[in-house]
Each structure stands twice: as structure tokens, then as C-alpha cells.
Design an enzyme around this catalytic site. Sequence first.
Site, PDB file in Angstrom:
ATOM      1  N   GLN A 108       0.847  -1.205   0.000  1.00 50.57           N
ATOM      2  CA  GLN A 108       0.000   0.000   0.000  1.00 50.57           C
ATOM      3  C   GLN A 108       0.879   1.251   0.000  1.00 50.57           C
ATOM      4  O   GLN A 108       1.532   1.550   1.008  1.00 50.57           O
ATOM      5  CB  GLN A 108      -0.885  -0.021   1.260  1.00 50.57           C
ATOM      6  CG  GLN A 108      -1.811   1.157   1.406  1.00 50.57           C
ATOM      7  CD  GLN A 108      -2.391   1.235   2.812  1.00 50.57           C
ATOM      8  OE1 GLN A 108      -1.889   0.599   3.742  1.00 50.57           O
ATOM      9  NE2 GLN A 108      -3.444   1.999   2.974  1.00 50.57           N
ATOM     10  N   SER A 111       1.087   6.517   2.533  1.00 49.47           N
ATOM     11  CA  SER A 111       1.763   7.500   3.399  1.00 49.47           C
ATOM     12  C   SER A 111       3.018   8.054   2.735  1.00 49.47           C
ATOM     13  O   SER A 111       3.720   7.344   2.020  1.00 49.47           O
ATOM     14  CB  SER A 111       2.175   6.853   4.722  1.00 49.47           C
ATOM     15  OG  SER A 111       1.080   6.267   5.352  1.00 49.47           O
ATOM     16  N   GLU A 226      -9.403  -1.235   5.272  1.00 45.58           N
ATOM     17  CA  GLU A 226      -8.185  -1.492   6.050  1.00 45.58           C
ATOM     18  C   GLU A 226      -8.527  -1.573   7.537  1.00 45.58           C
ATOM     19  O   GLU A 226      -8.071  -2.450   8.252  1.00 45.58           O
ATOM     20  CB  GLU A 226      -7.175  -0.365   5.816  1.00 45.58           C
ATOM     21  CG  GLU A 226      -5.925  -0.488   6.686  1.00 45.58           C
ATOM     22  CD  GLU A 226      -4.837   0.524   6.343  1.00 45.58           C
ATOM     23  OE1 GLU A 226      -5.160   1.575   5.759  1.00 45.58           O
ATOM     24  OE2 GLU A 226      -3.676   0.263   6.683  1.00 45.58           O
ATOM     25  N   GLU A 357      -6.028   8.725  17.475  1.00 46.42           N
ATOM     26  CA  GLU A 357      -6.587  10.095  17.573  1.00 46.42           C
ATOM     27  C   GLU A 357      -7.464  10.390  16.348  1.00 46.42           C
ATOM     28  O   GLU A 357      -8.560  10.939  16.462  1.00 46.42           O
ATOM     29  CB  GLU A 357      -5.455  11.137  17.640  1.00 46.42           C
ATOM     30  CG  GLU A 357      -4.658  11.142  18.936  1.00 46.42           C
ATOM     31  CD  GLU A 357      -3.640  10.007  19.015  1.00 46.42           C
ATOM     32  OE1 GLU A 357      -3.301   9.412  17.968  1.00 46.42           O
ATOM     33  OE2 GLU A 357      -3.189   9.701  20.136  1.00 46.42           O
TER      34      GLU A 357
HETATM   35  C1  LIG Z   1       3.280  -0.959  11.542  1.00 49.07           C
HETATM   36  C2  LIG Z   1       2.891   0.083  10.547  1.00 49.07           C
HETATM   37  C3  LIG Z   1       2.643  -0.280   9.241  1.00 49.07           C
HETATM   38  C4  LIG Z   1       2.290   0.688   8.283  1.00 49.07           C
HETATM   39  N1  LIG Z   1       2.080   0.292   6.988  1.00 49.07           N
HETATM   40  C5  LIG Z   1       1.777   1.212   6.041  1.00 49.07           C
HETATM   41  C6  LIG Z   1       1.634   0.834   4.670  1.00 49.07           C
HETATM   42  O1  LIG Z   1       1.775  -0.339   4.317  1.00 49.07           O
HETATM   43  N2  LIG Z   1       1.350   1.781   3.756  1.00 49.07           N
HETATM   44  C7  LIG Z   1       1.179   3.088   4.099  1.00 49.07           C
HETATM   45  O2  LIG Z   1       0.881   3.892   3.218  1.00 49.07           O
HETATM   46  N3  LIG Z   1       1.333   3.507   5.393  1.00 49.07           N
HETATM   47  C8  LIG Z   1       1.629   2.589   6.368  1.00 49.07           C
HETATM   48  N4  LIG Z   1       1.806   2.987   7.682  1.00 49.07           N
HETATM   49  C9  LIG Z   1       1.761   4.421   7.991  1.00 49.07           C
HETATM   50  C10 LIG Z   1       0.559   4.881   8.802  1.00 49.07           C
HETATM   51  O3  LIG Z   1      -0.611   4.848   8.021  1.00 49.07           O
HETATM   52  C11 LIG Z   1       0.879   6.298   9.292  1.00 49.07           C
HETATM   53  O4  LIG Z   1       1.972   6.186  10.174  1.00 49.07           O
HETATM   54  C12 LIG Z   1      -0.291   6.934  10.008  1.00 49.07           C
HETATM   55  O5  LIG Z   1      -1.311   7.240   9.107  1.00 49.07           O
HETATM   56  C13 LIG Z   1       0.116   8.216  10.764  1.00 49.07           C
HETATM   57  O6  LIG Z   1       0.810   9.094   9.929  1.00 49.07           O
HETATM   58  P1  LIG Z   1       2.216   9.728  10.373  1.00 49.07           P
HETATM   59  O7  LIG Z   1       3.111   8.608  10.795  1.00 49.07           O
HETATM   60  O8  LIG Z   1       2.679  10.614   9.269  1.00 49.07           O
HETATM   61  O9  LIG Z   1       1.914  10.574  11.684  1.00 49.07           O
HETATM   62  P2  LIG Z   1       1.317  12.053  11.738  1.00 49.07           P
HETATM   63  O10 LIG Z   1       0.152  12.168  10.834  1.00 49.07           O
HETATM   64  O11 LIG Z   1       2.431  13.021  11.561  1.00 49.07           O
HETATM   65  O12 LIG Z   1       0.788  12.111  13.225  1.00 49.07           O
HETATM   66  C14 LIG Z   1       1.645  12.381  14.345  1.00 49.07           C
HETATM   67  C15 LIG Z   1       0.790  12.429  15.617  1.00 49.07           C
HETATM   68  O13 LIG Z   1      -0.152  13.526  15.531  1.00 49.07           O
HETATM   69  C16 LIG Z   1      -1.485  13.059  15.745  1.00 49.07           C
HETATM   70  N5  LIG Z   1      -2.414  13.813  14.895  1.00 49.07           N
HETATM   71  C17 LIG Z   1      -2.247  14.127  13.581  1.00 49.07           C
HETATM   72  N6  LIG Z   1      -3.323  14.812  13.121  1.00 49.07           N
HETATM   73  C18 LIG Z   1      -4.199  14.920  14.158  1.00 49.07           C
HETATM   74  C19 LIG Z   1      -5.493  15.508  14.309  1.00 49.07           C
HETATM   75  N7  LIG Z   1      -6.102  16.113  13.291  1.00 49.07           N
HETATM   76  N8  LIG Z   1      -6.102  15.408  15.516  1.00 49.07           N
HETATM   77  C20 LIG Z   1      -5.487  14.778  16.577  1.00 49.07           C
HETATM   78  N9  LIG Z   1      -4.249  14.223  16.484  1.00 49.07           N
HETATM   79  C21 LIG Z   1      -3.618  14.281  15.301  1.00 49.07           C
HETATM   80  C22 LIG Z   1      -1.447  11.598  15.346  1.00 49.07           C
HETATM   81  O14 LIG Z   1      -2.483  10.865  15.964  1.00 49.07           O
HETATM   82  C23 LIG Z   1      -0.073  11.177  15.816  1.00 49.07           C
HETATM   83  O15 LIG Z   1      -0.100  10.864  17.199  1.00 49.07           O
HETATM   84  C24 LIG Z   1       2.165   2.051   8.662  1.00 49.07           C
HETATM   85  C25 LIG Z   1       2.418   2.425   9.992  1.00 49.07           C
HETATM   86  C26 LIG Z   1       2.778   1.461  10.920  1.00 49.07           C
HETATM   87  C27 LIG Z   1       3.033   1.890  12.351  1.00 49.07           C
END
Ligand SMILES: Cc1cc2nc3c(=O)[nH]c(=O)nc-3n(C[C@H](O)[C@H](O)[C@H](O)COP(=O)(O)OP(=O)(O)OC[C@H]3O[C@@H](n4cnc5c(N)ncnc54)[C@H](O)[C@@H]3O)c2cc1C
Length: 387
Positions: A108, A111, A226, A357
Amino acid sequence: MNEAEIKERVARFLEEHDPAGDRLEFLRARFDAGLAWVWFPEGLGGLGAHRELQQVVERELADTPQINGGKQGIGLGMAAPTILAFGTEEQKRRFLRPLWTGEEIWCQLFSEPGAGSDLATLGTRAVRDGDEWVVDGQKVWTSGAHHARWGILVTRTDPDVPKHRGMTYFVCDMQAPGVEVRPLRQITGEAEFNEVFLTGVRLSDDLRLGEVGDGWRVAQTTLMNERVAIGGGPSRRGGGVMATVLNAWREHPELRTNDLHQRLLSLWVEAEVTRLSGARLREQLVAGHPGPEGSGMKLSFARLNQALSGFDVEFHRDLGYDDWTFRRSEDVDFFGRGPGYRYLRAKGNSIEGGTSEILRNIIAERVLGLPSEPRVDKDVPWKDLPR
Ligand SMILES: Cc1cc2nc3c(=O)[nH]c(=O)nc-3n(C[C@H](O)[C@H](O)[C@H](O)COP(=O)(O)OP(=O)(O)OC[C@H]3O[C@@H](n4cnc5c(N)ncnc54)[C@H](O)[C@@H]3O)c2cc1C
């Protein structure tokens, strides 16, 4: 179609196909017989039957060759329902069979370093060039990209319109020139996910899923599926991590305390509520696509998994903590390793597939009807967003 009819079909299938023969041939035949996912249409691995009847098939075929639910998770749980909903007939016929048999693994590509929770800000560009699209950008946290033949990919095709518009969804050929997969090592020691660099990657227009500019709607289907895929199980009472914890509880009476007993009972109640809510959600799925209620399931699953794996580590306190942080295992194996490993891996449950969140925001706004978060950038063209 009812349970008796399904059982009869399975029995007939087993008369004609020997489970002890070639594994792949058996799985292909199972797909062709409509016993892969019974709720899919006929000709595409299903029988157009009630989704709950899948459990009957699984029970009847439990001792036959199985697909690899772990490695194929993204294909089965996310790519397949999206292809079914938005793919052309040709795309459905091309992709679904090898996806289900595991001949082709999916990943996928959603991100990005600057777009996670706020996925709609993503910047990977796809520019049309005749019958092809040229893709440039970077994806991150791409689970299983190192095994994948195909990826579901969301791109920006029109930077001049607000972020939720102007996106287009593709199937990405992971073997195309310009696709570079680099491993990322995580707290559990293994490199389950990757960075994926896309440089001048050419994708033919027949790899597009859905209309140009409609990528956000297509992506919503993937994301809702998902959450159900991650949070939808286990369907068995006392199954999943609860089963592992209960086994340890039975095997080590000397480690039990009154306090732990009390907590285990609370966790059992919570697990049951989650399981029954899951059953109700699957009923809703029969009526159509999963709604925002799937976010509740995924949220509960993450909370429960983390609480149970924490409990497990605490319960094993006198048996030593098996630290996985510096191991270098090849693949994820949630149940095959000890409590220390599960405790660390479960941390990701509240991030993957949408953070807890974000899921609470979705439940607040779309299930409970509470006022929405202020979204000051929703009418601003993507190219003018600060980054
Ligand atoms: C084990 C694992 C597997 C994954 N596999 C995939 C994959 O196969 N393909 C893929 O595309 N992605 C994958 N991901 C990525 C995952 O979808 C993202 O990590 C997730 O969507 C969060 O995005 P970010 O890491 O950029 O954090 P951010 O969006 O930067 O968030 C940082 C923090 O801010 C908080 N936050 C952000 N916006 C808000 C809001 N509006 N209100 C309240 N709190 C908020 C979040 O909850 C978090 O605590 C994977 C992640 C993990 C941990």
C-alpha cells in the site's frame, strides 16, 4: 445460498480436487470454484453469497492448503475490495485470482514523509503522457514492499484544485524501472516496512483505478476496508492475543496474583464486547461497504491488543524479558514469538491504518455527529498549501 448448500459445494469440490496434491493448483481451483471469498461475485472467486457463510467454508476446508493471511494481508484486506469496487472487468479478472492465491503480493503506497494522518496533502505527482502516466515522489512505511509485485498507489494529478480533489489512484507495477524499495528497521528489530522512491515510473493508463481526479473516494474505500481488516477479528471467543494470554495463565499458576486476576477478567469483558461489535459490523458489511463504524473496531482492537500484550509481559515478569529490539528477523511473526516481541509490535497498532486520535475524530464527527474539527485548508488549492 444457505449453509447446507455451501457445505455440499465444498464436499463436491473436495471430491474433484485432492488437497494433498499441488498446493497452488489446489488454491487456484478453490478460487475458480467460488470458494475463495464467497461474498465476491461468481467468476471472481466468489458465489455472491452472504459474507458470514465464509466461516462455513473455512471450517470445512480447515485441513487443506491455506493462503498466507499475513503476507497477503494488504492484498486481501485492502486492494481486493478496492479493485472490486472501482476496477474495470479486465482489471478484476487480471488481478484478483493471483492476489487471492498469493502468487502476487500487494503493498500500500499511501503514506508520505509529509502526509500521514492528513493523507490528502500527499505530493507524489503523476503526469499524463499519452497512454501513460509518469510518477515521481516518495512513499514511506510501505509494509511488505520488498515482497510486493503490485502496489495500490495514490498520486496528485491536479495541484491546482483543493487537496481532496486532484488525486488519482493507480495500481503500481513494483517491478517497473524507477521503483526503488529501501528497508526501514523498526523497534521489533525487523524491516517490515520500507521507504519507496518513485522516479520517472511509467504506468499505463489501464493501471488506473477509478476516474482521474477521483482518487480520494477510491482511497476511502481502501482505508475503510483497512480498518475492518485490522480490527475485524478475531471471530472466535477467547481467540487472538487473548488465547495466548490465557494459555500462559493456565500454564503458570505460580505467577497469578489477585490483582492480575481482576485485570484479566476486565480484559476478557472488553475482548468480548469488541468481538461482538465486530460480528455486528460484519453484518453491516453484508449490506454494502464498511462505514465509519469500522474506525471504532480498529480503535478497540488497538487498545485491547496493547493492553493484553502489556498484561502478558507483566505476567511473565519472573521468567525474564526477552528483548527483541536488536534482533534482525526477516519477517513479522506476531504469534510465533514471545511476549516481549508482541508488546513492542502492538505499539504500532494505534498508528497503522489511521492513528487512534484520527479514528476518534472520525467517530466523533461521522458516527456521533459532533461538530467537526476546523479545516481551514479545505478550499485552498493544493499547490498553495504551506509545506
Ligand atoms: C506498523 C505500521 C505499518 C504501516 N504500513 C503502512 C503501509 O503499508 N502503507 C502506508 O501507506 N502507510 C503505512 N503505515 C503508515 C501509517 O498509516 C501512518 O503512520 C499513520 O497514518 C500516521 O501518519 P504519520 O506517521 O505521518 O503521523 P502524523 O500524521 O504526523 O501524526 C503524528 C501524531 O499527531 C497526531 N495527529 C495528527 N493529526 C491529528 C489531528 N487532526 N487530531 C489529533 N491528532 C492528530 C497523530 O495521531 C499522531 O499521534 C504504517 C504504519 C505502521 C506503524
